[in-house]
Motif scaffolding. Sequence first.
Motif, mmCIF file in Angstrom:
data_model
loop_
_atom_site.group_PDB
_atom_site.id
_atom_site.type_symbol
_atom_site.label_atom_id
_atom_site.label_comp_id
_atom_site.label_asym_id
_atom_site.label_seq_id
_atom_site.Cartn_x
_atom_site.Cartn_y
_atom_site.Cartn_z
ATOM 1 N N THR A 116 -90.727 66.818 5.965
ATOM 2 C CA THR A 116 -90.291 67.886 6.864
ATOM 3 C C THR A 116 -88.849 67.671 7.289
ATOM 4 O O THR A 116 -88.043 68.611 7.328
ATOM 5 C CB THR A 116 -91.200 67.940 8.104
ATOM 6 O OG1 THR A 116 -92.547 68.158 7.688
ATOM 7 C CG2 THR A 116 -90.783 69.069 9.035
ATOM 8 N N ALA A 172 -86.656 68.667 4.545
ATOM 9 C CA ALA A 172 -86.640 70.126 4.403
ATOM 10 C C ALA A 172 -85.724 70.764 5.438
ATOM 11 O O ALA A 172 -85.003 71.731 5.140
ATOM 12 C CB ALA A 172 -88.063 70.681 4.535
ATOM 13 N N THR A 206 -93.081 77.620 0.780
ATOM 14 C CA THR A 206 -92.153 77.581 1.899
ATOM 15 C C THR A 206 -91.977 79.002 2.406
ATOM 16 O O THR A 206 -91.519 79.870 1.666
ATOM 17 C CB THR A 206 -90.788 77.014 1.466
ATOM 18 O OG1 THR A 206 -90.981 75.723 0.889
ATOM 19 C CG2 THR A 206 -89.836 76.898 2.649
ATOM 20 N N VAL A 249 -86.235 72.784 -1.272
ATOM 21 C CA VAL A 249 -87.313 72.087 -0.559
ATOM 22 C C VAL A 249 -88.271 71.473 -1.577
ATOM 23 O O VAL A 249 -88.719 70.321 -1.431
ATOM 24 C CB VAL A 249 -88.058 73.059 0.380
ATOM 25 C CG1 VAL A 249 -89.361 72.449 0.876
ATOM 26 C CG2 VAL A 249 -87.182 73.420 1.573
ATOM 27 N N GLU A 250 -88.581 72.221 -2.594
ATOM 28 C CA GLU A 250 -89.452 71.742 -3.672
ATOM 29 C C GLU A 250 -88.851 70.515 -4.347
ATOM 30 O O GLU A 250 -89.531 69.515 -4.607
ATOM 31 C CB GLU A 250 -89.623 72.877 -4.674
ATOM 32 C CG GLU A 250 -90.678 72.683 -5.716
ATOM 33 C CD GLU A 250 -90.810 73.924 -6.594
ATOM 34 O OE1 GLU A 250 -90.025 74.045 -7.554
ATOM 35 O OE2 GLU A 250 -91.682 74.758 -6.307
ATOM 36 N N LEU A 289 -94.288 75.032 5.922
ATOM 37 C CA LEU A 289 -94.216 74.216 4.712
ATOM 38 C C LEU A 289 -95.644 73.870 4.310
ATOM 39 O O LEU A 289 -96.338 73.163 5.045
ATOM 40 C CB LEU A 289 -93.419 72.936 4.971
ATOM 41 C CG LEU A 289 -91.992 73.125 5.502
ATOM 42 C CD1 LEU A 289 -91.409 71.780 5.928
ATOM 43 C CD2 LEU A 289 -91.108 73.781 4.449
ATOM 44 N N TYR A 313 -82.517 73.197 5.228
ATOM 45 C CA TYR A 313 -82.420 74.433 6.019
ATOM 46 C C TYR A 313 -81.033 74.538 6.645
ATOM 47 O O TYR A 313 -80.370 75.587 6.558
ATOM 48 C CB TYR A 313 -83.503 74.414 7.083
ATOM 49 C CG TYR A 313 -83.480 75.586 8.059
ATOM 50 C CD1 TYR A 313 -84.094 76.795 7.736
ATOM 51 C CD2 TYR A 313 -82.862 75.473 9.300
ATOM 52 C CE1 TYR A 313 -84.091 77.859 8.627
ATOM 53 C CE2 TYR A 313 -82.852 76.523 10.202
ATOM 54 C CZ TYR A 313 -83.476 77.717 9.864
ATOM 55 O OH TYR A 313 -83.462 78.772 10.754
ATOM 56 N N SER A 368 -86.143 77.620 -0.849
ATOM 57 C CA SER A 368 -87.481 77.259 -1.328
ATOM 58 C C SER A 368 -87.409 76.295 -2.506
ATOM 59 O O SER A 368 -88.181 75.325 -2.583
ATOM 60 C CB SER A 368 -88.254 78.523 -1.739
ATOM 61 O OG SER A 368 -88.476 79.363 -0.627
ATOM 62 N N HIS A 418 -100.772 71.512 6.247
ATOM 63 C CA HIS A 418 -99.471 72.168 6.176
ATOM 64 C C HIS A 418 -98.697 71.883 7.459
ATOM 65 O O HIS A 418 -99.241 71.305 8.406
ATOM 66 C CB HIS A 418 -99.635 73.685 5.960
ATOM 67 C CG HIS A 418 -100.411 74.363 7.045
ATOM 68 N ND1 HIS A 418 -101.788 74.236 7.179
ATOM 69 C CD2 HIS A 418 -100.023 75.174 8.065
ATOM 70 C CE1 HIS A 418 -102.203 74.929 8.220
ATOM 71 N NE2 HIS A 418 -101.154 75.501 8.788
ATOM 72 N N ILE A 445 -90.852 78.184 10.463
ATOM 73 C CA ILE A 445 -90.866 77.826 9.039
ATOM 74 C C ILE A 445 -92.223 77.190 8.747
ATOM 75 O O ILE A 445 -92.678 76.331 9.507
ATOM 76 C CB ILE A 445 -89.747 76.824 8.683
ATOM 77 C CG1 ILE A 445 -88.382 77.352 9.129
ATOM 78 C CG2 ILE A 445 -89.747 76.518 7.191
ATOM 79 C CD1 ILE A 445 -87.281 76.313 9.074
ATOM 80 N N MET A 486 -95.671 74.183 -3.917
ATOM 81 C CA MET A 486 -95.118 74.131 -2.573
ATOM 82 C C MET A 486 -94.824 75.551 -2.094
ATOM 83 O O MET A 486 -94.077 76.285 -2.726
ATOM 84 C CB MET A 486 -93.819 73.309 -2.578
ATOM 85 C CG MET A 486 -93.094 73.289 -1.242
ATOM 86 S SD MET A 486 -94.011 72.403 0.032
ATOM 87 C CE MET A 486 -94.020 70.744 -0.654
#
Length: 341
Positions: free
Chosen positions: A91, A94, A3, A205-206, A70, A98, A202, A147, A68, A1
Amino acid sequence: MMTKIPSGGSGLSNRSGSCGGLVAYLEKEQLGKWFGREAEAVAGYQVMAEIDANKRNLGRADDKYYQIVLAPSKAELAHIGANPDALKAFTRLAIEEYAQNFGKGIASKDLVWYAKIEHSRSYDHTDRVVQLGEQTKGGFKLGDQTHIHVIVSRTENLREYKQGVAESLHERKNPYHLSPLTNHKGTTKGVVLGGFERNGFSQRVEQRFDQGFGYERSLTESFRYLHGMKYGDEGLKAELSQAAALERSQQREQAHALELSSQSRQAELQVGLGQAYHQQDVRTLSQGLEQAEQIRQQLAQQRQQEQARQLEIERAESLKQEQKLEQGIQRTPRQDRGMHL
């Protein structure tokens, strides 16, 4: 991933003005089809209008919005079948991370943001293969390149902020200005409180992807490994390399055991299908054929995921070799016409 929060400040990334140029650029594959926390199929002009209008107490040269990116890996995309609904759900998760990463007690609803899914990517000057002359700038990258681009306002959602003031939910005189490019990280004293820890963002998010879709991430796919192999000291790199080698050995053993198990199941099914055929047992024959097709699909999916994982491993190894090469070049004295300089 992958980011990424681009930090460039020119051209389409000139964040001090309208986001209209970036919105127009991201319409290149398909007009409209933007989405937000709850919204779907939003038009580009609406995205630009809402983000541009959501600003307060910012100077002419101050950033007004951020982008951003992703970018799931090929293995991650294969795992979810590049499903658009899954990508949208990811998203939204994510962007929750954020918001929380600023350490100010805010959530996605306190932001103004819109996102768009793209399916192609092209090489630019930052790609190693372009620098080595193996690919040309602007050429399309092969394989699934799906993406997501997100545009998020720097200013806290003014509608939510004003409602909070009216309901006495907070006593702040001004909305937050939220920059993911700040160098502050969890500060508790001074003018800027909170901050933004980009590496932590990052990683989380992963983790959101893995938890949301039941994805079993290998070490060499992880942010920890890729970041450590690029920026870590020699001790950390050696530790990660050893752990990666052990993991690859275990993965090969598991893949071999799975292949043997599948072959055994197929052999049993073939015997059962043969008996059902001779006995003219239509029901058993139909069930057996369905099971055989399920096994075939499972094997095909497993092989596809394994191939994608192998590509990620090869990419990580390639990066490691490039770093060694660059370090060797840096350590070697420059030469000109055979004379050391």
